[in-house]
Design a protein around this motif. Structure first.
Motif, PDB file in Angstrom:
ATOM      1  N   LEU A   2     -11.788  -5.621   2.651  1.00 44.29           N
ATOM      2  CA  LEU A   2     -12.386  -5.477   3.973  1.00 44.29           C
ATOM      3  C   LEU A   2     -12.868  -6.816   4.519  1.00 44.29           C
ATOM      4  O   LEU A   2     -12.663  -7.131   5.697  1.00 44.29           O
ATOM      5  N   GLU A   3     -13.493  -7.631   3.685  1.00 45.55           N
ATOM      6  CA  GLU A   3     -14.009  -8.915   4.157  1.00 45.55           C
ATOM      7  C   GLU A   3     -12.870  -9.844   4.591  1.00 45.55           C
ATOM      8  O   GLU A   3     -13.016 -10.606   5.550  1.00 45.55           O
ATOM      9  N   VAL A  21      -2.517  -2.613   1.991  1.00 47.05           N
ATOM     10  CA  VAL A  21      -3.807  -2.828   1.345  1.00 47.05           C
ATOM     11  C   VAL A  21      -3.834  -2.108   0.011  1.00 47.05           C
ATOM     12  O   VAL A  21      -3.465  -0.933  -0.075  1.00 47.05           O
ATOM     13  N   GLU A  22      -4.255  -2.824  -1.021  1.00 47.76           N
ATOM     14  CA  GLU A  22      -4.524  -2.192  -2.305  1.00 47.76           C
ATOM     15  C   GLU A  22      -6.023  -1.944  -2.352  1.00 47.76           C
ATOM     16  O   GLU A  22      -6.816  -2.886  -2.385  1.00 47.76           O
ATOM     17  N   ASN A  23      -6.403  -0.678  -2.310  1.00 43.03           N
ATOM     18  CA  ASN A  23      -7.812  -0.283  -2.288  1.00 43.03           C
ATOM     19  C   ASN A  23      -8.349  -0.200  -3.716  1.00 43.03           C
ATOM     20  O   ASN A  23      -7.860   0.593  -4.509  1.00 43.03           O
ATOM     21  N   HIS A  24      -9.335  -1.026  -4.024  1.00 40.77           N
ATOM     22  CA  HIS A  24      -9.960  -1.007  -5.343  1.00 40.77           C
ATOM     23  C   HIS A  24     -11.159  -0.079  -5.287  1.00 40.77           C
ATOM     24  O   HIS A  24     -12.305  -0.514  -5.209  1.00 40.77           O
ATOM     25  N   ASN A  25     -10.877   1.197  -5.344  1.00 38.84           N
ATOM     26  CA  ASN A  25     -11.900   2.224  -5.209  1.00 38.84           C
ATOM     27  C   ASN A  25     -12.912   2.203  -6.349  1.00 38.84           C
ATOM     28  O   ASN A  25     -14.030   2.677  -6.192  1.00 38.84           O
ATOM     29  N   PHE A  26     -12.538   1.643  -7.492  1.00 39.79           N
ATOM     30  CA  PHE A  26     -13.463   1.591  -8.622  1.00 39.79           C
ATOM     31  C   PHE A  26     -14.563   0.560  -8.382  1.00 39.79           C
ATOM     32  O   PHE A  26     -15.607   0.613  -9.019  1.00 39.79           O
ATOM     33  N   HIS A  27     -14.350  -0.374  -7.440  1.00 40.74           N
ATOM     34  CA  HIS A  27     -15.391  -1.341  -7.075  1.00 40.74           C
ATOM     35  C   HIS A  27     -16.246  -0.813  -5.928  1.00 40.74           C
ATOM     36  O   HIS A  27     -17.462  -0.934  -5.948  1.00 40.74           O
ATOM     37  N   VAL A  28     -15.587  -0.288  -4.914  1.00 42.45           N
ATOM     38  CA  VAL A  28     -16.276   0.245  -3.729  1.00 42.45           C
ATOM     39  C   VAL A  28     -15.670   1.621  -3.434  1.00 42.45           C
ATOM     40  O   VAL A  28     -14.546   1.705  -2.931  1.00 42.45           O
ATOM     41  N   PRO A  29     -16.375   2.703  -3.754  1.00 43.11           N
ATOM     42  CA  PRO A  29     -15.811   4.049  -3.597  1.00 43.11           C
ATOM     43  C   PRO A  29     -15.366   4.395  -2.172  1.00 43.11           C
ATOM     44  O   PRO A  29     -14.514   5.252  -1.992  1.00 43.11           O
ATOM     45  N   THR A  30     -15.906   3.728  -1.169  1.00 44.72           N
ATOM     46  CA  THR A  30     -15.557   4.023   0.225  1.00 44.72           C
ATOM     47  C   THR A  30     -14.513   3.061   0.785  1.00 44.72           C
ATOM     48  O   THR A  30     -14.293   3.021   2.001  1.00 44.72           O
ATOM     49  N   GLU A  32     -11.232   2.906   0.948  1.00 40.37           N
ATOM     50  CA  GLU A  32     -10.139   3.447   1.774  1.00 40.37           C
ATOM     51  C   GLU A  32     -10.599   3.706   3.206  1.00 40.37           C
ATOM     52  O   GLU A  32      -9.935   3.285   4.161  1.00 40.37           O
ATOM     53  N   THR A  33     -11.714   4.392   3.346  1.00 44.09           N
ATOM     54  CA  THR A  33     -12.180   4.713   4.695  1.00 44.09           C
ATOM     55  C   THR A  33     -12.749   3.492   5.403  1.00 44.09           C
ATOM     56  O   THR A  33     -12.591   3.367   6.620  1.00 44.09           O
ATOM     57  N   ASP A  34     -13.390   2.588   4.677  1.00 42.66           N
ATOM     58  CA  ASP A  34     -13.935   1.374   5.296  1.00 42.66           C
ATOM     59  C   ASP A  34     -12.823   0.533   5.919  1.00 42.66           C
ATOM     60  O   ASP A  34     -12.935   0.083   7.059  1.00 42.66           O
ATOM     61  N   VAL A  35     -11.734   0.328   5.176  1.00 44.70           N
ATOM     62  CA  VAL A  35     -10.610  -0.469   5.679  1.00 44.70           C
ATOM     63  C   VAL A  35      -9.945   0.249   6.853  1.00 44.70           C
ATOM     64  O   VAL A  35      -9.662  -0.358   7.889  1.00 44.70           O
ATOM     65  N   SER A  58      -5.510   2.660  -4.896  1.00 44.31           N
ATOM     66  CA  SER A  58      -4.636   3.370  -3.975  1.00 44.31           C
ATOM     67  C   SER A  58      -4.062   2.336  -3.020  1.00 44.31           C
ATOM     68  O   SER A  58      -4.565   1.219  -2.912  1.00 44.31           O
ATOM     69  N   HIS A  59      -3.001   2.720  -2.325  1.00 46.66           N
ATOM     70  CA  HIS A  59      -2.354   1.820  -1.383  1.00 46.66           C
ATOM     71  C   HIS A  59      -2.316   2.468  -0.010  1.00 46.66           C
ATOM     72  O   HIS A  59      -2.036   3.661   0.105  1.00 46.66           O
ATOM     73  N   SER A  60      -2.594   1.669   1.015  1.00 41.73           N
ATOM     74  CA  SER A  60      -2.531   2.123   2.391  1.00 41.73           C
ATOM     75  C   SER A  60      -1.699   1.126   3.189  1.00 41.73           C
ATOM     76  O   SER A  60      -1.873  -0.078   3.054  1.00 41.73           O
ATOM     77  N   PHE A  61      -0.780   1.649   4.000  1.00 40.33           N
ATOM     78  CA  PHE A  61       0.059   0.814   4.836  1.00 40.33           C
ATOM     79  C   PHE A  61      -0.354   1.012   6.281  1.00 40.33           C
ATOM     80  O   PHE A  61      -0.459   2.149   6.762  1.00 40.33           O
ATOM     81  N   PHE A  62      -0.587  -0.089   6.976  1.00 48.72           N
ATOM     82  CA  PHE A  62      -1.013  -0.042   8.365  1.00 48.72           C
ATOM     83  C   PHE A  62       0.024  -0.722   9.258  1.00 48.72           C
ATOM     84  O   PHE A  62       0.555  -1.780   8.907  1.00 48.72           O
ATOM     85  N   GLU A  63       0.271  -0.083  10.391  1.00 47.49           N
ATOM     86  CA  GLU A  63       1.202  -0.638  11.368  1.00 47.49           C
ATOM     87  C   GLU A  63       0.648  -0.362  12.759  1.00 47.49           C
ATOM     88  O   GLU A  63       0.155   0.722  13.040  1.00 47.49           O
ATOM     89  N   ALA A  64       0.716  -1.373  13.619  1.00 50.99           N
ATOM     90  CA  ALA A  64       0.278  -1.200  15.006  1.00 50.99           C
ATOM     91  C   ALA A  64       1.418  -0.591  15.792  1.00 50.99           C
ATOM     92  O   ALA A  64       2.516  -1.118  15.803  1.00 50.99           O
TER      93      ALA A  64
END
Length: 65
Positions: A2-3, A21-30, A32-35, A58-64
């Motif tokens: 996120l930063e 984005v590779e979401n490291h949920n074990f560091h910050v549980p939120t 996925e939703t924060d990003v 987890s992985h999230s793909f973003f496209e405009a």
């Protein structure tokens, strides 16, 4: 994750790149939703495919659109 995205606001507005984005949920549980909230909240038309769980991340793909 996120930063880095927050620091790239100028680049995101200029180029609207696709982002994986590779979401490291074990560091910050939120993570996925924060990003997702940050990228969607930019008003650039980003949509999210995911998150797709993969082990402890987890992985999230973003496209405009």
């Amino acid at each position: 994750e996120l930063e880095v995205l927050k620091g790239a606001n100028k680049l995101l507005h200029m180029y609207r790149p696709r982002i994986l984005v590779e979401n490291h949920n074990f560091h910050v549980p939120t993570m996925e939703t924060d990003v997702r909230d940050h990228l969607v909240g930019l008003g650039l038309g980003y949509v999210c495919d995911g998150p797709h769980p993969h082990g402890s991340v987890s992985h999230s793909f973003f496209e405009a659109k």
